[in-house]
Design a protein around this motif. Structure first.
Motif, short mmCIF file in Angstrom:
data_model
loop_
_atom_site.label_atom_id
_atom_site.label_comp_id
_atom_site.label_asym_id
_atom_site.label_seq_id
_atom_site.Cartn_x
_atom_site.Cartn_y
_atom_site.Cartn_z
N PRO A 96 -10.37 -4.16 -9.50
CA PRO A 96 -9.68 -3.88 -8.24
C PRO A 96 -8.81 -5.04 -7.74
O PRO A 96 -8.53 -5.15 -6.57
CB PRO A 96 -10.86 -3.66 -7.27
N CYS A 97 -8.37 -5.89 -8.70
CA CYS A 97 -7.55 -7.03 -8.27
C CYS A 97 -6.28 -6.56 -7.61
O CYS A 97 -5.80 -7.18 -6.68
CB CYS A 97 -7.15 -7.91 -9.42
N ALA A 98 -5.66 -5.46 -8.12
CA ALA A 98 -4.40 -5.00 -7.55
C ALA A 98 -4.58 -4.66 -6.08
O ALA A 98 -3.76 -5.02 -5.24
CB ALA A 98 -3.90 -3.79 -8.32
N VAL A 103 -0.49 -1.56 2.93
CA VAL A 103 -1.67 -1.76 2.08
C VAL A 103 -2.16 -0.43 1.51
O VAL A 103 -2.52 -0.34 0.34
CB VAL A 103 -2.80 -2.46 2.87
N ILE A 104 -2.16 0.62 2.32
CA ILE A 104 -2.58 1.94 1.84
C ILE A 104 -1.63 2.44 0.75
O ILE A 104 -2.06 3.00 -0.27
CB ILE A 104 -2.65 2.95 3.01
N ALA A 105 -0.32 2.23 0.95
CA ALA A 105 0.66 2.64 -0.07
C ALA A 105 0.41 1.90 -1.38
O ALA A 105 0.46 2.50 -2.47
CB ALA A 105 2.07 2.37 0.43
N SER A 106 0.09 0.62 -1.28
CA SER A 106 -0.18 -0.16 -2.49
C SER A 106 -1.48 0.30 -3.15
O SER A 106 -1.60 0.30 -4.37
CB SER A 106 -0.27 -1.65 -2.17
N PHE A 107 -2.45 0.71 -2.35
CA PHE A 107 -3.71 1.21 -2.89
C PHE A 107 -3.48 2.51 -3.67
O PHE A 107 -4.04 2.71 -4.76
CB PHE A 107 -4.70 1.44 -1.76
N LEU A 137 5.79 -5.34 -4.45
CA LEU A 137 6.03 -4.19 -3.57
C LEU A 137 5.55 -4.48 -2.15
O LEU A 137 6.28 -4.29 -1.17
CB LEU A 137 5.34 -2.95 -4.13
N THR A 138 4.31 -4.93 -2.02
CA THR A 138 3.73 -5.14 -0.69
C THR A 138 4.42 -6.30 0.03
O THR A 138 4.72 -6.22 1.23
CB THR A 138 2.23 -5.43 -0.80
#
Length: 795
Positions: free
Chosen positions: A458-460, A738-742, A780-781
């Protein structure tokens, strides 16, 4: 009023306007004797380059420092607790100097040895506003060094907190771990090129050598740089839950173990590059967040505000005594602008106590002999003596502070919630994959487990959260809003109710609005009124004296003051009377919009001055914008004199509460939270400490981030309060990014896991995909948050 305007003359040293007098020396103007003295000291030591680096670089010296203020530094017990090192020849001491503000300050302070040869060296930490001084204690003393700094306009701020055990300000181990990981990662990548490019049989000996070099470099990363993840994962396991660091720690262990096996068995080169890359990028994210707010102090207790020592009167002698040694029954001497550190009875002198820091009431309170004085007030008149009734630890100020010290329940980030599910899913898939392939093809089982843990690490998610939060903290700090940590961003984003303190938050403590109603003054009467007002130490009299100043000098005869009511005097054969309506006219008048001072000349009423708080520029427009999205409440320790003005400016839907004591503010926040509302409290003083601690996010407003503010989740410079709506919008955008990156991270993981579970994804490919996906998500973030900041004009 009909008055001529006095020409503006700027002080050569501090740049402030020369109000009461203009002192000249060598064709240079000074606003006070203090600024002139500092110039003379520098001129005698040939240090006037100080004025060439910046224009008017000094700070005002109008409030002089009493001669024996630092006599407590002669106490060996206090000295030993303040110094950081001493041997037979030199002593090391670090002073906090809030006056540091420009390159001239830095240059002068690092040339202290030219003022005193006993100073061996001095180094300035500009961001912390501290100077580290090494001096020869055989030739000078700690007190002399403090007085030297004071003589050039840099009075050290020494509080009771300096005697407490210092807390570490920065996790140096984290910096060292990052450095080790970065060095090893770069070199492992360099020596892994033979593996990436594929080698011919003739070069196999070099390939083997490089593999062992990589193993040696990977060991410090595995054993030292990865410690934060092991410690975090172990801590979560002890509390019987899995946090986001658990699969990261397991992925590091599994990757290192698999790589070690391949190198020792000569079956492959391992994945040391991936392991060190994971650790390096994760540590970068953590350090980025730490660096944003490490220089500020969000945790303060009452000792930050107390002096380190006070003067005790014993047998008609003045004895400097450390505050912890003050006992009930002692008599202490307090000077102008000194904080009252204990509760006690006023036994001598006239006290004008400024309780604004404790109660929020903006005007000082008059106290007569025999009345009780509470800790936390500041004496604004002459010297007073008081009998100590309670020790420091039992004082009102201490109880008030401790009232806000109840710890808030620990907040859990939404990322932690997501990561728990993520962690269990990863472990379940790894177990299922291992079980399935152990029956069909045992040789693939090990590969499947390894690739799942590497790809699904889950590093990303954690990196995107860390880098986004770090970038948000950086941008907000650049705009003078300093947040304690990343969790505060989330709490601010969830808030639906904003509670403002009035005095010192919506209003500025540095200015007052003065309006005159009545018969116009000519220059002579204006000067006469100013001259009489200047004779009094009352704050309102001081304001009028400054407002009505003229070029002429007037002599005041037969001056008299009736405490708490008014003053009078004879100027140019005219009787000038100033004070309350009852004192001047004999009739009582109720004032609904500020404090009033009535003026009569020879018994004839001329008019009255209305003195009101000065509201910060654009503050009403800002609250108008905030009302569209938030519920607004305003709490004030002042009386209701400005209710009508505020209600007209803000609207009827804004709730106003006056005469609010500290516990009232705290209870109001609790009531809102009991109704399920997330609350942001914006305040400035100790009277807001309990409410700031209780709120979901407490923001302390200050004229300078180096002023001493109560414990809070954020510190906001006062001139940026008008940007609060933009800051709140930015915190809300952070969660969306953060949610978009998740979501993007989940897409990466689904694709990778699909191939990993089938056993057709090699660990080498997985090792390449893992950092690639992480870096793309970071970009991206980071880019999205920066772009939105530019849209809000925060860059």
């Amino acid at each position: 009023m009909n008055m001529s305007v006095k020409p503006t003359v700027k002080c050569y040293h501090c740049g402030e306007e020369c109000i009461n007098e203009t002192i000249q020396l060598a064709d240079k103007n000074f606003c006070c004797q203090g600024c002139k003295t500092v110039y003379q000291v520098l001129n005698q030591s040939d240090l006037c380059d100080y004025y060439e680096l910046n224009q008017n670089p000094g700070t005002s010296q109008r409030i002089s420092v009493r001669k024996d203020k630092f006599s407590f530094l002669d106490d060996e017990k206090i000295e030993q607790q303040l110094i950081s090192f001493r041997n037979t020849e030199q002593t090391h001491i670090t002073f906090y100097l809030p006056q540091i503000h420009c390159s001239s300050c830095l240059w002068l302070l690092e040339n202290l040895h030219r003022l005193n040869a006993a100073v061996i060296s001095s180094r300035v930490n500009f961001t912390r506003k501290e100077v580290a001084i090494v001096f020869d204690h055989r030739s000078t003393s700690l007190r002399s060094v403090a007085e030297l700094l004071t003589s050039i306009g840099y009075e050290p701020y020494i509080s009771l907190q300096n005697l407490q055990q210092a807390k570490p300000r920065i996790q140096r181990s984290l910096i060292y771990q990052l450095g080790v990981a970065g060095f090893c990662f770069a070199n492992i990548m360099l020596m892994s090129f033979p593996e990436y490019l594929g080698l011919e049989e003739a070069e196999k000996s070099m390939q083997s050598l490089f593999r062992y070099f990589n193993l040696i470099l990977a060991i410090p990363v595995f054993l030292y740089s990865s410690l934060p993840f092991y410690q975090s994962a172990w801590g979560s396991l002890k509390h019987k839950y899995l946090n986001i660091d658990a699969p990261i720690a397991l992925a590091i262990i599994m990757t290192f173990g698999r790589s070690l096996y391949e190198v020792l068995s000569n079956t492959g080169g391992g994945y040391f590059d991936s392991m060190s890359g994971i650790v390096f990028f994760m540590l970068v994210g953590r350090v980025l967040q730490e660096k944003t707010y490490q220089q500020l102090s969000f945790e303060r207790d009452y000792t930050s505000y107390f002096p380190i020592a006070v003067t005790v009167l014993k047998d008609k002698k003045e004895i400097p005594t450390a505050l912890p040694d003050i006992k009930a029954g002692d008599t202490i001497l307090l000077h102008n602008e000194e904080l009252i550190p204990v509760d006690g009875l006023l036994t001598k002198g006239k006290a004008f106590i400024d309780y604004s820091f404790v109660t929020g009431e903006s005007l000082p309170v008059l106290k007569e002999m025999g009345e009780l004085l509470y800790a936390g007030g500041k004496q604004t008149g002459g010297n007073i003596e008081m009998l100590v009734m309670k020790e420091v630890s039992q004082s009102y100020l201490t109880r008030l502070w401790n009232n806000g010290e109840k710890a808030k329940p620990e907040k859990i980030s939404f990322v932690d919630g997501l990561s728990r599910y993520f962690t269990w899913i990863v472990f379940a898939l790894a177990a299922i994959g291992a079980l399935y392939w152990s029956f069909y093809d045992g040789g693939k089982a090990w590969n499947v487990v390894t690739t799942i843990l590497i790809v699904a690490c889950p590093c990303a998610l954690l990196l995107s959260n860390s880098f986004t939060n770090g970038n948000v903290l950086r941008i907000l700090s650049k705009n003078k809003l300093y947040l304690r940590n990343a969790q505060t961003i989330e709490e601010m984003a969830k808030a639906i109710h904003l509670v403002f303190d009035k005095t010192g938050t919506l209003t500025t403590t540095e200015e007052q609005e003065i309006a005159y109603t009545g018969e116009p003054f000519n220059d002579e009467i204006a000067g006469s009124v100013a001259a009489v007002a200047a004779q009094s130490t009352h704050p309102l009299s001081k304001l009028l004296a400054k407002e009505l100043r003229t070029n002429e000098t007037y002599e005041v005869r037969q001056f008299s003051e009736t405490t708490g009511r008014g003053i009078s005097g004879i100027v140019n054969h005219r009787i000038i009377t100033l004070g309350s309506a009852e004192f001047v006219t004999g009739e009582e008048v109720t004032v609904f919009n500020g404090s009033s001072v009535y003026v009569s000349v020879d018994g004839i009423l001329f008019g009255h001055f209305c003195i009101r708080n000065h509201y910060r520029p654009s503050i009403f427009q800002q609250i108008g914008e905030l009302r569209k999205q938030y519920r607004i409440s305003i709490l004030s320790g002042d009386n209701e004199s400005e209710r009508l003005k505020l209600q007209q400016e803000l609207g009827m839907d804004v709730k106003l509460f006056f005469n609010q004591q500290p516990h009232d503010k705290l209870n109001y926040i609790k009531q809102l939270q009991e109704k399920g509302q997330k609350v942001i409290m914006i305040g400035d003083g100790l009277n807001d400490a309990g409410a700031l601690k209780q709120s979901d996010a407490g923001i302390a407003v200050t004229e300078s981030t180096n002023n001493f503010t109560p414990a809070s989740d954020g510190i906001l410079e006062a001139d940026r309060l008008s940007r609060l709506s933009s800051y709140l919008l930015f915190t809300k955008a952070n969660k969306q990014v953060v949610i978009a990156s998740f979501v993007l991270s989940i897409v990466y993981n689904i694709i990778g896991l699909t191939f990993a579970l089938q056993g057709i994804l090699s660990p080498l490919v997985a090792a390449i995909l893992m950092p690639s996906s992480s870096i793309s998500i970071i970009l991206l973030t980071f880019g999205a948050s920066s772009l939105y900041a530019r849209f809000l004009r925060l860059n």
